[in-house]
Every structure is written in C-alpha cells, then in structure tokens.
Design an enzyme around this catalytic site. Structure first.
Site: not given
Ligand code: IFM
Length: 446
Positions: A166, A349
C-alpha cells in the site's frame, strides 16, 4: 444459486508483522519506527502499541494450526525489517531470519503456501530517523539490499513475494495527514517526490530480488485501490466510475505497468511533479508477475454529471465507518484490468471490523460475527462475477486471520476471522472463519 470460482483459485488470509508479532525485544530485533511513534502521546488510540500484539512471534505454531483448521491454501504475512537487519543496513541478524524460516517450514509442513511481503510499514527506527523515511532517495538501494537478503534466505521455499504494501497509505498517512510515522505533512511537490522514491524502491527491490533469487520467483506489489463503483450499470455511470478510478489510482498504477506517469495527471500537477533521473521509469515499470489489490469499500460515482467519488451516507457501515458496498470487488477488478492490464490479479486484503465479543454457549466460547459473514458472502459474489467475466483474478486473502493492532486505531477495531484476547492471547475462531472454511471447501458460495 451457486457462485463457483475457477479451479485452482487460491484462498488465503493475511496479516502484517507489526500488527501481530509482539516480542519487540526478542532475538535481536531493534526498535522499529512504529515502536517509537506509538510511544508519542496522542498518536495511537488509548496509548496502545504493537509491543505485545497477538504474540504471534511465540505462538506462530498455534496460528499455523488455526490456518490448517480453516483449510487455507495460502498465508500472506510480512517481514519485520528490524528483525532481519537491525541497523537498517549492513549486518544480518540470523535469529531474525530464523523466525521466518521456521514459520515458512511450519506452513509448508501443513500444505499452506507462504506469501511474503517485504515492507508492510515497519522499518528500523534508526533508518527512519537518518533518512526521514522515504523522503530520501538513498532508501531505494538500502531497501533493495534488505529484500535481496530475504529472497536469498527464503526464496527456496517462498515463491510469491510482494515488495511494498500500500504505497498510497504510506504516503497519505505518513506524509500528508501525519497519522503514521514519520508523522509529517509535506508540501505537494515533496509529497510527489516521496511517492516517486517509494515506487523506485519497489523497482530497485524487484531487480535485486530477481538477481538474488535461488530460482524464478513470482514478485509483485500490493496497491490499495481507491475504489469506485457505478450506481447503476448504465454506460454513463460505468464510464464516470472508470474515469474517477483512473483519477484516483493512476498516479501510482500507471508507472508500474507502463513505465511512465499518466499524461493527464502529470500535466495537471504543473510544477508539483517529482524529479526523475535517467533509468527511473524503466526501473519502476519493469514487469512484475502479479498485482495485489487491497480494497474494502467503494465510493459511488453516480453518473458522468457528478463524476466524483461520493459516499452514500445511508449505506450500512462497519466499525471503522467504511460503507459496505458489495460490488466493490467486481468493479475494482474490472477497472484495474481494463485500465492497466497488469496480468494476474489477487485481492490481497479485504474484510471488515466489528466490535466482536466472545460469549459462552454450553461452556463453549463462540463469536457470532454474522455481519462479517454477510459482508464476505456479498463481496465474494462480486469477485466471482469478475472471474466469470474472464478477468484473471487468481486468489483472495481475507483481512485478517487474527484480530490485531490496527495502527493509529489501536486494538479497538477487530478485523479478524479469529478473535484474540489481548490479555491471555487466547484465540477463538469466529463464526466467519467457519463460513470462510466452507467457501474454501466448496471453492464457491452456496
Ligand atoms: O490493517 C490494515 C492493513 O495493515 C493494511 N490495509 C488495511 C488494513 C485495515 O485497515
């Protein structure tokens, strides 16, 4: 109706080192940026930290047994840099490597595929202090060296790797809102430079890992998409949503797949563009083997006339106040595939937080997290639709295997399919883990 996934679909669960390991002083680990940050008053909810977390470092065998019980095919975890190279660069700590080596062996012994992330936000505190984190370009080679150490030691048994988790959150939380380390709020031009450094760090790591690997590996990066779904499936709404998706995600994603910044976004940035050196873009755009996407909810692009990411306030919300928008996985996979064509895709995720509690029924502890079951079922239907459209989605990792330290949110948000008592470290599988187990067994949803 049955929602069937393609044969060989990879079902997994994800965690990250600082969020679960605890044991911050064990076996030569040096203080991490998050240890230091958590000690600063007012940074973390309730003054909490990852100091104890789930004590996974000492209970990893129990956790692998939990995974086996669920029937997971794969486990995505991250590696704590400060366990491996305590000073950030230079000497390697064999005890740190040994922990991950034992974890990997335990997983393989139970038939679970290890999927490793090199950087999920925790770095040795000394490095962050010296270089102000990713503000310095020097960090790119230091990171690449660390990643090469990892694949040299574990690449014989771990085939699937991601460099960075991320980048967008690292940037926005660390350098814009300042709610993550290094806790800064920098000007836009500098922000874009940090962003460029981070992507270059990925590129340098990728090539160092390929060179150091004992065999061909599957290496990618994990992006958290700012997702957008059309309100109605009309051409106008879909185009508006795709356009908004591009505006929100292409700054980071286009260089990765095309080796250049998105032209419209670059032109709009005016003077606030990063400085690029010779060879940077080739390095950033070097081919990867997959792209991981983390996504939890989407904004709704109502139509071309609105053309922006909006949040419908009446949608049901999870505990973090994120809307429950089941179409998210479908539209995210579709737009990523259409806009960037990165090849194999994984949802690395996805999940939700609720204030889950353990109760006893006939002496048995249970956690009735029915809202999570509903969330997972509806989101997975969307993902199934993406696979039926022929989009190359190869796997799904639920966030998270365990309740854990949710960064600035501390321990208040429980994202796990397993409940963790943070006093005793007792693990209690939630009802959602049984649901997930059935999904895996059936390779689909009934
Ligand atoms: O807990 C985080 C994780 O570390 C990164 N992705 C989002 C999760 C939930 O906020």
């Amino acid at each position: 109706m049955r929602y069937a996934f393609p044969e060989g679909f990879l079902w997994g669960a994800a965690t990250a080192a600082y969020q679960i390991e605890g044991a911050v002083d064990q076996d030569g680990r040096s203080p991490a940026n998050w240890d230091v940050f958590s000690r600063q008053p007012g940074r973390i909810y309730n003054g909490e930290s990852g100091m104890r977390a789930c004590n996974h470092y000492n209970l990893y065998k129990e956790d692998v047994s939990l995974m086996e019980g669920i029937g997971l095919h794969a486990y995505r975890f991250s590696i704590a840099w400060s366990r491996i190279i305590p000073d950030g660069k230079g000497a390697v700590n064999p005890k740190g490597l040994d922990f991950y080596s034992r974890l990997v062996d335990e997983l393989l012994a139970k038939g679970i595929k290890p999927v490793a992330t090199c950087y999920h936000w925790d770095m040795p505190a000394t490095l962050e202090k010296k270089y102000t984190g990713w503000k310095s370009r020097e960090m790119c080679d230091i990171f690449a060296e660390y990643c090469a150490v990892l694949v040299k030691a574990l690449g014989d048994r771990v085939e699937m790797w991601s460099t960075i988790n991320e980048p967008e959150v690292i940037l926005s939380a660390g350098y814009k809102s300042g709610v993550h380390p290094p806790g800064l709020k920098v000007e836009l031009k500098e922000y874009r430079q940090v962003s460029h450094n981070l992507m270059l760090a990925h590129g340098r790591a990728l090539s160092a890992m390929r060179a150091a690997a004992p065999r061909p590996l599957k290496i990618g990066i994990v992006h958290n998409s700012a997702s957008v779904s059309p309100t109605m499936e009309t051409e106008g709404d879909i185009d508006a949503a795709r356009h908004e998706f591009h505006r929100l995600n292409s700054w980071l994603l286009e260089p990765l797949v095309k080796g250049r910044y998105a032209e419209d976004l670059w032109n709009e940035a005016g003077n606030d563009v990063p400085e690029i050196q010779d060879g940077d873009m080739e390095c950033i755009g070097a081919p990867t083997d997959f792209l991981g996407i983390n996504t939890y909810f989407s904004g709704l692009s109502v139509s071309a006339k609105h053309g922006a990411r909006e949040f419908e306030k009446w949608y049901p919300r999870t505990m973090v106040d994120w809307p429950v928008t089941p179409d998210t996985l479908y539209w995210t996979m579709r737009f990523v595939h259409e806009l960037y064509e990165p090849g194999d895709l994984y949802i690395t995720e996805n999940g939700c937080a609720y204030p889950d509690q353990v109760k006893e029924v006939n002496g048995t502890p249970i956690v009735e997290d029915f809202a999570r079951i509903n969330y997972l079922r509806e989101y997975l239907k969307g993902l199934c639709r993406a696979t039926q459209d022929g989009i190359p989605v190869k796997g799904y990792f639920v966030w998270s295997l365990l309740d854990n330290f949710e960064w600035a949110g501390g321990y208040q948000y429980r994202f796990g399919i397993t409940h963790v008592n943070y006093e005793t470290f007792t693990r209690t599988p939630k009802e959602s883990s049984k649901f997930y187990s059935r999904v895996i067994q059936n390779n689909g949803i009934e």
